[in-house]
Design a protein around this motif. Structure first.
Motif, PDB file in Angstrom:
ATOM      1  N   ALA A 125       0.861  -1.196   0.000  1.00  0.00           N
ATOM      2  CA  ALA A 125       0.000   0.000   0.000  1.00  0.00           C
ATOM      3  C   ALA A 125       0.889   1.235   0.000  1.00  0.00           C
ATOM      4  N   CYS A 126       0.269   2.404   0.026  1.00  0.00           N
ATOM      5  CA  CYS A 126       1.011   3.667   0.065  1.00  0.00           C
ATOM      6  C   CYS A 126       0.502   4.525   1.218  1.00  0.00           C
ATOM      7  N   GLY A 127       1.351   5.368   1.738  1.00  0.00           N
ATOM      8  CA  GLY A 127       0.960   6.377   2.724  1.00  0.00           C
ATOM      9  C   GLY A 127       0.312   5.770   3.949  1.00  0.00           C
ATOM     10  N   SER A 128      -0.773   6.390   4.375  1.00  0.00           N
ATOM     11  CA  SER A 128      -1.455   5.919   5.594  1.00  0.00           C
ATOM     12  C   SER A 128      -1.935   4.482   5.441  1.00  0.00           C
ATOM     13  N   ALA A 129      -2.340   4.126   4.234  1.00  0.00           N
ATOM     14  CA  ALA A 129      -2.820   2.759   4.020  1.00  0.00           C
ATOM     15  C   ALA A 129      -1.698   1.762   4.339  1.00  0.00           C
ATOM     16  N   MET A 130      -0.462   2.164   4.029  1.00  0.00           N
ATOM     17  CA  MET A 130       0.683   1.294   4.338  1.00  0.00           C
ATOM     18  C   MET A 130       0.870   1.201   5.859  1.00  0.00           C
TER      19      MET A 130
ATOM     20  N   LEU B  75      -3.808  -5.742  -0.763  1.00  0.00           N
ATOM     21  CA  LEU B  75      -3.621  -4.354  -1.203  1.00  0.00           C
ATOM     22  C   LEU B  75      -4.566  -3.493  -0.403  1.00  0.00           C
ATOM     23  N   ILE B  76      -4.036  -2.479   0.241  1.00  0.00           N
ATOM     24  CA  ILE B  76      -4.909  -1.597   1.028  1.00  0.00           C
ATOM     25  C   ILE B  76      -4.946  -0.242   0.335  1.00  0.00           C
ATOM     26  N   SER B  77      -6.156   0.244   0.049  1.00  0.00           N
ATOM     27  CA  SER B  77      -6.257   1.535  -0.634  1.00  0.00           C
ATOM     28  C   SER B  77      -7.639   2.144  -0.422  1.00  0.00           C
ATOM     29  N   GLN B  78      -7.665   3.348   0.062  1.00  0.00           N
ATOM     30  CA  GLN B  78      -8.954   4.056   0.214  1.00  0.00           C
ATOM     31  C   GLN B  78      -9.574   4.254  -1.151  1.00  0.00           C
ATOM     32  N   SER B  79      -8.830   4.899  -2.050  1.00  0.00           N
ATOM     33  CA  SER B  79      -9.388   5.285  -3.353  1.00  0.00           C
ATOM     34  C   SER B  79      -9.501   4.100  -4.306  1.00  0.00           C
ATOM     35  N   GLY B  80      -8.599   3.134  -4.146  1.00  0.00           N
ATOM     36  CA  GLY B  80      -8.535   2.034  -5.111  1.00  0.00           C
ATOM     37  C   GLY B  80      -7.973   2.469  -6.451  1.00  0.00           C
ATOM     38  N   GLU B  81      -7.405   3.665  -6.502  1.00  0.00           N
ATOM     39  CA  GLU B  81      -6.878   4.186  -7.769  1.00  0.00           C
ATOM     40  C   GLU B  81      -5.416   4.595  -7.652  1.00  0.00           C
ATOM     41  N   THR B  82      -4.763   4.315  -6.550  1.00  0.00           N
ATOM     42  CA  THR B  82      -3.363   4.726  -6.390  1.00  0.00           C
ATOM     43  C   THR B  82      -2.503   3.956  -7.402  1.00  0.00           C
ATOM     44  N   ALA B  83      -1.806   4.703  -8.248  1.00  0.00           N
ATOM     45  CA  ALA B  83      -1.126   4.078  -9.393  1.00  0.00           C
ATOM     46  C   ALA B  83      -0.139   2.994  -8.955  1.00  0.00           C
TER      47      ALA B  83
ATOM     48  N   ALA C  38     -11.333  15.259   2.811  1.00  0.00           N
ATOM     49  CA  ALA C  38     -10.074  15.860   3.293  1.00  0.00           C
ATOM     50  C   ALA C  38      -8.919  15.061   2.709  1.00  0.00           C
ATOM     51  N   VAL C  39      -7.888  15.758   2.288  1.00  0.00           N
ATOM     52  CA  VAL C  39      -6.771  15.053   1.652  1.00  0.00           C
ATOM     53  C   VAL C  39      -6.102  14.087   2.628  1.00  0.00           C
ATOM     54  N   ALA C  40      -5.917  14.532   3.858  1.00  0.00           N
ATOM     55  CA  ALA C  40      -5.314  13.640   4.862  1.00  0.00           C
ATOM     56  C   ALA C  40      -6.378  12.631   5.304  1.00  0.00           C
TER      57      ALA C  40
ATOM     58  N   LEU D 260     -10.710   2.420   9.515  1.00  0.00           N
ATOM     59  CA  LEU D 260     -11.421   1.230   9.034  1.00  0.00           C
ATOM     60  C   LEU D 260     -10.458   0.203   8.451  1.00  0.00           C
ATOM     61  N   GLN D 261      -9.401   0.671   7.798  1.00  0.00           N
ATOM     62  CA  GLN D 261      -8.395  -0.262   7.270  1.00  0.00           C
ATOM     63  C   GLN D 261      -7.753  -1.026   8.433  1.00  0.00           C
ATOM     64  N   VAL D 262      -7.443  -0.288   9.506  1.00  0.00           N
ATOM     65  CA  VAL D 262      -6.864  -0.935  10.691  1.00  0.00           C
ATOM     66  C   VAL D 262      -7.877  -1.923  11.276  1.00  0.00           C
TER      67      VAL D 262
ATOM     68  N   LYS E  63       2.628  16.003  10.188  1.00  0.00           N
ATOM     69  CA  LYS E  63       3.414  16.745   9.182  1.00  0.00           C
ATOM     70  C   LYS E  63       2.571  17.107   7.965  1.00  0.00           C
ATOM     71  N   GLU E  64       1.657  16.209   7.581  1.00  0.00           N
ATOM     72  CA  GLU E  64       0.797  16.488   6.415  1.00  0.00           C
ATOM     73  C   GLU E  64       0.005  17.776   6.582  1.00  0.00           C
ATOM     74  N   VAL E  65      -0.644  17.931   7.745  1.00  0.00           N
ATOM     75  CA  VAL E  65      -1.583  19.047   7.852  1.00  0.00           C
ATOM     76  C   VAL E  65      -1.011  20.282   8.533  1.00  0.00           C
TER      77      VAL E  65
ATOM     78  N   LEU F  93       0.052  18.302  -1.862  1.00  0.00           N
ATOM     79  CA  LEU F  93      -0.518  16.946  -1.792  1.00  0.00           C
ATOM     80  C   LEU F  93      -1.715  16.785  -2.716  1.00  0.00           C
ATOM     81  N   ALA F  94      -2.107  15.549  -2.891  1.00  0.00           N
ATOM     82  CA  ALA F  94      -3.392  15.236  -3.523  1.00  0.00           C
ATOM     83  C   ALA F  94      -3.883  13.965  -2.865  1.00  0.00           C
ATOM     84  N   LYS F  95      -5.168  13.792  -2.866  1.00  0.00           N
ATOM     85  CA  LYS F  95      -5.718  12.645  -2.144  1.00  0.00           C
ATOM     86  C   LYS F  95      -5.510  11.347  -2.898  1.00  0.00           C
ATOM     87  N   SER F  96      -5.777  11.403  -4.171  1.00  0.00           N
ATOM     88  CA  SER F  96      -5.742  10.178  -4.934  1.00  0.00           C
ATOM     89  C   SER F  96      -4.556  10.281  -5.888  1.00  0.00           C
ATOM     90  N   VAL F  97      -3.514   9.510  -5.625  1.00  0.00           N
ATOM     91  CA  VAL F  97      -2.279   9.688  -6.371  1.00  0.00           C
ATOM     92  C   VAL F  97      -2.262   8.716  -7.545  1.00  0.00           C
ATOM     93  N   THR F  98      -2.831   9.170  -8.648  1.00  0.00           N
ATOM     94  CA  THR F  98      -2.999   8.268  -9.787  1.00  0.00           C
ATOM     95  C   THR F  98      -1.831   8.340 -10.767  1.00  0.00           C
TER      96      THR F  98
HETATM   97  C1  G6P Z   1      -2.101   9.882  -0.781  1.00  0.00           C
HETATM   98  C2  G6P Z   1      -2.935  10.438   0.348  1.00  0.00           C
HETATM   99  C3  G6P Z   1      -2.761   9.578   1.597  1.00  0.00           C
HETATM  100  C4  G6P Z   1      -3.099   8.121   1.293  1.00  0.00           C
HETATM  101  C5  G6P Z   1      -2.253   7.599   0.124  1.00  0.00           C
HETATM  102  C6  G6P Z   1      -2.748   6.242  -0.356  1.00  0.00           C
HETATM  103  O1  G6P Z   1      -0.760  10.091  -0.528  1.00  0.00           O
HETATM  104  O2  G6P Z   1      -2.585  11.779   0.611  1.00  0.00           O
HETATM  105  O3  G6P Z   1      -3.618  10.068   2.628  1.00  0.00           O
HETATM  106  O4  G6P Z   1      -2.875   7.349   2.425  1.00  0.00           O
HETATM  107  O5  G6P Z   1      -2.357   8.480  -0.992  1.00  0.00           O
HETATM  108  O6  G6P Z   1      -4.025   6.402  -0.914  1.00  0.00           O
HETATM  109  P1  G6P Z   1      -5.061   5.225  -1.105  1.00  0.00           P
HETATM  110  O7  G6P Z   1      -6.227   5.855  -1.794  1.00  0.00           O
HETATM  111  O8  G6P Z   1      -4.383   4.193  -1.942  1.00  0.00           O
HETATM  112  O9  G6P Z   1      -5.398   4.713   0.250  1.00  0.00           O
END
Ligand code: G6P
Length: 590
Positions: A287-292, A333-341, A385-387, A394-396, A473-475, A583-588
């Motif tokens: 995963a990436c970021g907080s999801a990781m 795979l953990i992802s909020q958006s499901g679109e993280t590249a 919110a981006v953060a 919920l992932q936890v 640090k993010e916010v 930052l951006a929320k969904s890093v595609t």
């Molecule tokens: C970006 C967001 C983070 C998020 C990460 C993974 O960096 O700013 O808050 O944790 O992407 O996003 P995802 O949608 O895959 O959970």
């Protein structure tokens, strides 16, 4: 990243496009633009900064009458956030907006320059516009098809042509939906952008080209017609309102008890609805970021209580490293958006190696949800919110239930254990924690004018520290680092100075005494420690105490305190909490 919206219908599109962009601003917000079409005139308006700047500009202009338009909010990849680089881009008869990255843009640019094309921006997007324009005679779909054959990379494109009163779109590896209204139709990066106008939509699959009028949608792939099933979303219109809160981040933190209850309900009724991880010899969490960081909690719980071998990686590393798949492996795979590249690429790598994939995902229509072998959906609802806050919790929560189920299946759970009963109590206990905002404000007052902060913890408390530090640090833009409490003395302790705040997370009884020694080490070097624990300490230090609960769920009570401390600190520093810089929320994009 970047957000796209397009409209064709009876209305004047400006309000719809601006409103849509505001709902997509989480995807990037360094510049924005709109293109309106009337007969053969296309008018483009752009501005640097957030959507409000574009809105102001649009208000002060007399615009062409129109019923067709496209718009874009940008997160810069190629070229600085200037007006020139903002989308839409026009070359010849083609005007378009783009989300994604064209990997061979430079090569194509050089070729096109030799053919006499001049470019006005540094973007990869303008190259696509030039290429489509090159192939455009009178058949728009053919021109798009031919151009995309030469393009390498990811794209969602909304396209206008001089000589056509239709809206065109196509995508590959970047999200795009088509919204179906009454005598009006839309394209958008996600449904939230158009939910005020319609809840009907369909997903565009890779390289399907769509031609849209106000009452007709034609889809083709490689020249052949494609039929689509229209879907309906149950997203509430007000799901994207702030509901009286100052910020989305605060609103979303406050929603944690409700969304946790909703997410847990089916599994607390029947744990067998969760997949059986004991079928696998090894688990990879990617995963990436907080999801990781949510994955790190999962790894700790699976190893500690379910005796399960777990590897964890950030997706951007996993996708390129030599992963050794020599045992029966499951990739989670953990992802909020499901679109993280990067997470998508990691999933596809596992699939190419015939390794099973399980996604823990919020957006049900996302690429990861659709392509993974199995899915567990979290019920966070839209997170604006981006953060991330509620989605992380919920992932936890899901990782905790998976670890518990695995331990149970392996016979590793004590007979009198009350883990599921404790899970039932969680929503109430989170609420209790959230209600103590004055305590978090007090901590925020202590730290908001500092420039460096540490978070320390061991084992699961270290994993929790990682998220606490990232949120801060993010916010708030305060530099902060999370460290394994025992490792700090191997170099990094040299940074501790008089008055430097150090958050110590201490909930794991088995290792508490060791962390206490580490707290003494930093205190004796002048640090001002703030103890975040599940029991009251006899100490002069600032402390926040949360209810004690099963270790599976303890992070779910600790992290909300850290989220609120980050929120209050950012507020005191006057930061743009919902849209932190860069930052951006969904890093595609990669
Ligand atoms: C970006 C967001 C983070 C998020 C990460 C993974 O960096 O700013 O808050 O944790 O992407 O996003 P995802 O949608 O895959 O959970």
């Amino acid at each position: 990243m970047c957000g796209i919206i397009g409209y064709i219908g009876k209305e004047n599109p400006i309000e719809i496009l601006i409103n849509g962009l505001k709902n997509l601003e989480y995807r990037g917000y360094d510049s924005a633009g709109i293109a309106l079409k009337d007969k053969d005139e296309i008018e483009v308006i752009k501005s640097v900064g957030k959507i409000v700047n574009l809105e102001e500009k649009v208000k002060c202009k007399e615009l062409i009458p129109s019923h067709l338009g496209i718009a874009h909010t940008r997160w810069a990849t190629h070229g600085k956030p200037t007006e020139n680089n903002a989308h839409p881009h026009t070359v010849g008869k083609v005007t378009l907006v783009h989300n994604g990255i064209i990997e061979n843009a430079e090569e194509l640019r050089e070729k096109l320059k030799k053919q006499g094309v001049t470019f006005n921006s540094e973007t990869d997007t303008e190259v696509v516009a030039a290429l489509i324009n090159k192939y455009y005679e009178n058949n728009q779909v053919e021109a798009i098809n031919k151009a995309l054959k030469e393009v390498r990379g990811s794209y969602a494109l909304g396209i206008l042509f001089q000589g056509s009163d239709c809206l065109f779109a196509v995508r590959k590896d970047s999200p795009l939906i088509v919204g179906i209204g009454e005598n009006e139709n839309f394209i958008a990066s996600d449904i939230a952008a158009i939910i005020d106008y319609t809840n009907k939509y369909f997903l565009l699959e890779e390289n399907e080209i769509v031609k849209i009028t106000q009452d007709k949608v034609e889809i083709t792939k490689d020249g052949k017609e494609v039929e689509k099933q229209i879907q309906t979303t149950n997203m509430e219109k007000d799901a994207k309102d702030k509901c009286g809160y100052d910020h989305y981040m605060l609103k979303e933190i406050m929603e944690e008890p409700v969304v946790l209850e909703k997410t847990f309900k089916p599994y607390l009724e029947d744990l067998d609805k969760l997949p059986d991880l004991t079928k696998y010899e090894e688990i990879h969490i990617v995963a990436c970021g907080s999801a990781m960081y949510a994955g790190m909690i999962g790894k700790t719980l699976l190893e500690e209580y379910a005796n399960t071998k777990v590897e964890i990686d950030v997706a951007s590393e996993y996708r390129y490293k030599n992963v050794i798949y020599d045992r029966k492996t499951l990739v989670i795979l953990i992802s909020q958006s499901g679109e993280t590249a990067d997470t998508i690429a990691a999933m596809r790598k596992a699939k190419e190696n015939n390794v099973e994939t399980l996604s823990i995902v919020n957006v049900k229509t996302s690429t990861i949800a659709r392509e993974s072998d199995k899915q567990i959906f979290i019920e966070a609802g839209p997170e604006i919110a981006v953060a991330t806050t509620k989605a992380y919790i919920l992932q936890v929560g899901i990782m905790a239930l998976l670890a518990y189920k695995t331990a149970l299946t392996k016979g590793l759970v004590k007979e009198n254990d009350k883990v599921l009963e404790e899970a039932e109590k969680l929503p109430r206990l989170i609420k209790e924690v959230l209600d103590r905002r004055d305590e978090y404000k007090k901590v925020a007052k202590e730290i908001y004018n500092k420039e460096d902060i540490f978070f320390i913890g061991r084992k699961i408390d270290y994993a929790t520290s990682m998220e606490g530090s990232l949120k801060l640090k993010e916010v708030s833009y305060i530099h902060s680092e999370a460290y394994q409490a025992g490792e700090l003395k191997h170099g990094t302790i040299s940074l501790i100075e008089e008055g430097m705040p150090v958050f110590a997370i201490v909930t794991d009884d088995t290792i508490k005494d060791k962390t206490v020694s580490n707290i003494e080490e930093v205190k004796s070097r002048g640090a001002k420690t703030i103890i975040i624990s599940n029991e009251k300490w006899q100490t002069e230090d600032l402390q926040v105490t949360v209810p004690k609960i099963s270790p599976y769920f303890q992070p779910i009570l600790i992290v909300p305190t850290l989220q609120l401390i980050a929120y209050e600190t950012a507020k005191l520093r006057g930061c743009d909490i919902d849209k932190p810089k860069n930052l951006a929320k969904s890093v595609t994009v990669e």
